[in-house]
Design a protein around this motif. Structure first.
Motif, PDB file in Angstrom:
ATOM      1  N   ARG B  91       0.831  -1.203   0.000  1.00  0.00           N
ATOM      2  CA  ARG B  91       0.000   0.000   0.000  1.00  0.00           C
ATOM      3  C   ARG B  91       0.871   1.261   0.000  1.00  0.00           C
ATOM      4  N   GLU B  92       1.962   1.230   0.751  1.00  0.00           N
ATOM      5  CA  GLU B  92       2.831   2.405   0.823  1.00  0.00           C
ATOM      6  C   GLU B  92       3.468   2.695  -0.534  1.00  0.00           C
ATOM      7  N   THR B  95       0.957   4.371  -2.496  1.00  0.00           N
ATOM      8  CA  THR B  95       0.683   5.709  -1.968  1.00  0.00           C
ATOM      9  C   THR B  95       1.764   6.689  -2.419  1.00  0.00           C
ATOM     10  N   HIS B  99       1.055   9.853  -4.744  1.00  0.00           N
ATOM     11  CA  HIS B  99       1.425  11.178  -4.266  1.00  0.00           C
ATOM     12  C   HIS B  99       2.293  11.888  -5.317  1.00  0.00           C
ATOM     13  N   ARG B 105      -5.833   9.770  -2.429  1.00  0.00           N
ATOM     14  CA  ARG B 105      -5.585   8.501  -1.744  1.00  0.00           C
ATOM     15  C   ARG B 105      -6.515   7.375  -2.172  1.00  0.00           C
ATOM     16  N   VAL B 108      -5.581   4.656  -4.564  1.00  0.00           N
ATOM     17  CA  VAL B 108      -4.772   3.529  -4.111  1.00  0.00           C
ATOM     18  C   VAL B 108      -5.669   2.333  -3.795  1.00  0.00           C
TER      19      VAL B 108
END
Ligand SMILES: Nc1ncnc2c1ncn2[C@@H]1O[C@H](COP(=O)(O)OP(=O)(O)O)[C@@H](O)[C@H]1O
Ligand SMILES: [Mg+2]
Lengths: 272, 306
Positions: B91-92, B95, B99, B105, B108
């Motif tokens: 997920r990061e 993200t 970004h 968001r 995602v």
């Protein structure tokens, strides 16, 4: 015949309406992405957290072990500087080298196909983190000084002037820039970290020994030894114009020049 | 639309990509096919500016890649699904990419759902992902900005059959909506089912390109028999050209003639049909044999049949 017609129809039918050209990615966004990337892994997080943790530990050590008459702000500042000179450059190194060692550059340099922009954003983040870390560390040191003085039962001694303070921050920023330079030059985490310890500690010791045994080197040292000229910053208020010039000259050869070489390599190299 | 024009890349004296020219068109899936080491990944890296070309140019949506103001919104790229920081969660990674592109968001979550990564999987660190999960995450990253062009290097590697099926449908849908899809593979059968157009590369050079229909409909007849040497002799006597496939012969003549030759020579056939795709397979086998020295095993299987 019929196939030709079908194919033409197909091509016109699927052509999407022309889209508006997207706005360029602003520099501020690249900086905030790079800041996020320095926090969002376990190793990155603990590296940053260790700035605070090590500042607290060194401060505690000074309170516990320093003789009573040395419970002054200067003692705390000097003690805190030691772990900072290790941790901050490593932060700077990893921000660059992880793009290659972890191969995240494949994504980063594709989403922003201008390596210079990403490198500049990383530099901005490194400098920001460096200054913030030093302010935090000195804040913790100040609390330690208050606490230590209260325990010993004396008035707290604030013997760091504004000039000294700026010099100490500049000293650490230069260490970070050395880390940054080695990261750009090696583009490999292990190589750059080993390089930093050789550069700062091994080389520093060798030149010290050399200076104390060889007269000619002792005379030349202020113009060739970056570790030595940088060391003058720990007592910045007593630096002469000549000292600053020596810092600039050695900094050019030991920092700016290799950084330029590394940057050229970064712009030309393959990312894979 | 992707345009590659006279692209060459040399490493020292070795030419990894040799004067490659092709176009991937909107609304079509273009398969970039070649054995290992043919130069597919190098070509794709040059397209997105990660590797400098020795000469030649590439264009995406009419511009050099470096001139795209926000590439993620125009081109989805997946070059190597394993090239991620092992310590970031799935997920990061999405993200950070969202970004960078300036996307909200919720995009995602939409993408995680689209590639069927569950929230608990998305919260795991990539170090613990299987290759198939990494491919899904990589495809999610590529699709994030809803780009018009996709560049995917061997995206089917590590996917299970259901995953390959899923990806095929996804890319088909993408092209049907007008997107341009370029995907590479070293497996003919994998790309055969998915591509509209084919670009075949071997040792850095393009050896064939065109629509799949064109390339697969190459002339000839495929014939199988237990007596390969006997049939081969009969074909030579009849003055017909033929070539060896993995476990059959491809003859440059129509099925009727081949059947007659076999009949007069008294050879029983086990299969006789137009050689759709056999020409391509043959070409691909030659390419592979040159680079991978697999000729031994090809002959081996023939020997067993004879
Ligand atoms: N940096 C490099 N130096 C020398 N040769 C390279 C380099 N990168 C790739 N090659 C060679 O270029 C050829 C093409 O590689 P690649 O594009 O990865 O092939 P593919 O993706 O089709 O398997 C290979 O023979 C590979 O060994
Ligand atoms: Mg490859």
């Amino acid at each position: 015949m019929s196939t030709t017609t079908v194919e033409t129809d197909l091509v016109t039918a699927v052509a999407r309406p022309a889209r508006p050209t997207p706005a360029p990615i602003p520099m501020s966004r690249i900086v905030s992405v790079e800041l996020r990337k320095s926090f969002d892994t376990r190793s990155g997080f603990w590296l940053l957290a260790s700035v605070g943790i090590l500042a607290v530990l060194t401060t505690a050590a000074v309170i516990l072990f320093a003789p009573d008459d040395q419970i002054t702000y200067d003692t705390f500042g000097a003690a805190i500087g030691i772990p900072m000179a290790v941790i901050l450059p490593v932060i700077a190194i990893l921000s660059i080298t992880s793009e290659w060692s972890q191969r995240t550059g494949l994504t980063s340099f594709t989403l922003v196909p201008h390596r210079g922009r990403i490198i500049r954003a990383k530099l901005a983040v490194a400098l920001g983190v460096g200054v913030a870390s030093m302010l935090l560390a000195f804040g913790i040191g100040a609390l330690g000084n208050l606490l230590g003085a209260a325990i010993v039962g004396v008035d707290p001694v604030w013997d760091i002037t504004g000039g000294d303070f700026a010099g100490l921050i500049l000293f650490q920023i230069l260490n970070m820039l050395i880390g940054f330079m080695l990261g750009v030059l090696f583009r490999n985490s292990a190589g750059a970290i080993v390089g930093y310890f050789v550069y700062g500690f091994v080389l520093g010791t060798i030149t010290q020994v050399l200076a104390s045994t060889q007269d000619w080197f002792e005379r030349a040292q202020p113009w060739v030894d970056f570790n030595y000229t940088q060391g003058a910053l720990t007592d910045a208020t007593s630096m002469t114009g000549e000292n600053w010039l020596q810092l600039a000259v050695t900094g050019f050869f030991w920092l700016a020049l290799p950084l330029a070489i590394g940057l050229v390599a970064v712009f030309r190299s393959e990312v894979k | 639309m992707i345009k590659v024009d006279s692209l060459t890349k040399s490493y020292g004296g070795f030419t990894a990509v040799d004067d490659v020219t092709f176009t991937a068109r909107p609304g079509r899936v273009t398969g970039f096919l070649g054995p290992n080491g043919a130069g597919k990944s190098t070509t794709m890296r040059i397209m997105v500016g990660l590797t400098p070309a020795t000469s030649g140019t590439t264009e995406v949506s009419g511009r050099r890649f470096a001139d795209l103001p926000n590439p993620g919104l125009e081109v989805g790229v997946l070059l190597d699904a394993s090239a991620q920081h092992a310590g970031r969660t799935g997920r990061e990674i999405l993200t950070v990419a969202a970004h960078t592109m300036g996307l909200p968001r919720r995009r995602v979550d939409e993408m995680l759902e689209r590639v069927s990564l569950t929230p608990s999987e998305a919260g795991r660190r990539v170090r613990n992902y299987s290759l198939g999960m990494r491919q899904r995450l990589g495809i999610a990253t590529a699709l994030l900005g809803d780009p018009e062009v996709l560049i995917l290097d061997e995206p089917a590697n590590g996917l299970d059959p259901a995953g390959i099926r899923w990806m095929r449908d996804l890319l088909r849908g993408y092209a049907d909506e007008g997107g341009t899809v370029l995907l590479s593979s070293h497996l003919l059968h994998e790309i055969e089912v998915i591509a509209d157009d084919l670009v075949v590369i071997g040792q850095g050079r393009i050896v064939a390109q065109g629509t799949k229909t064109e390339l697969l409909a190459s002339a000839g007849t495929l014939v199988r028999t237990r007596d390969v040497p006997g049939l081969a002799r009969a074909l030579v006597d009849a003055d017909l050209d033929f070539s060896n496939l993995t476990d059959a012969l491809r003859v440059d003549a129509d099925a009727e003639l081949v059947g007659q030759v076999a009949h007069s020579a008294g050879i029983a056939l086990t299969e006789l049909r137009p050689a759709d795709g056999a020409g391509l397979e043959e070409m691909f086998l030659e390419l592979t044999a040159d680079t991978q020295r697999d000729t031994q095993s090809i002959h081996g299987s023939e020997g067993a049949a004879a």
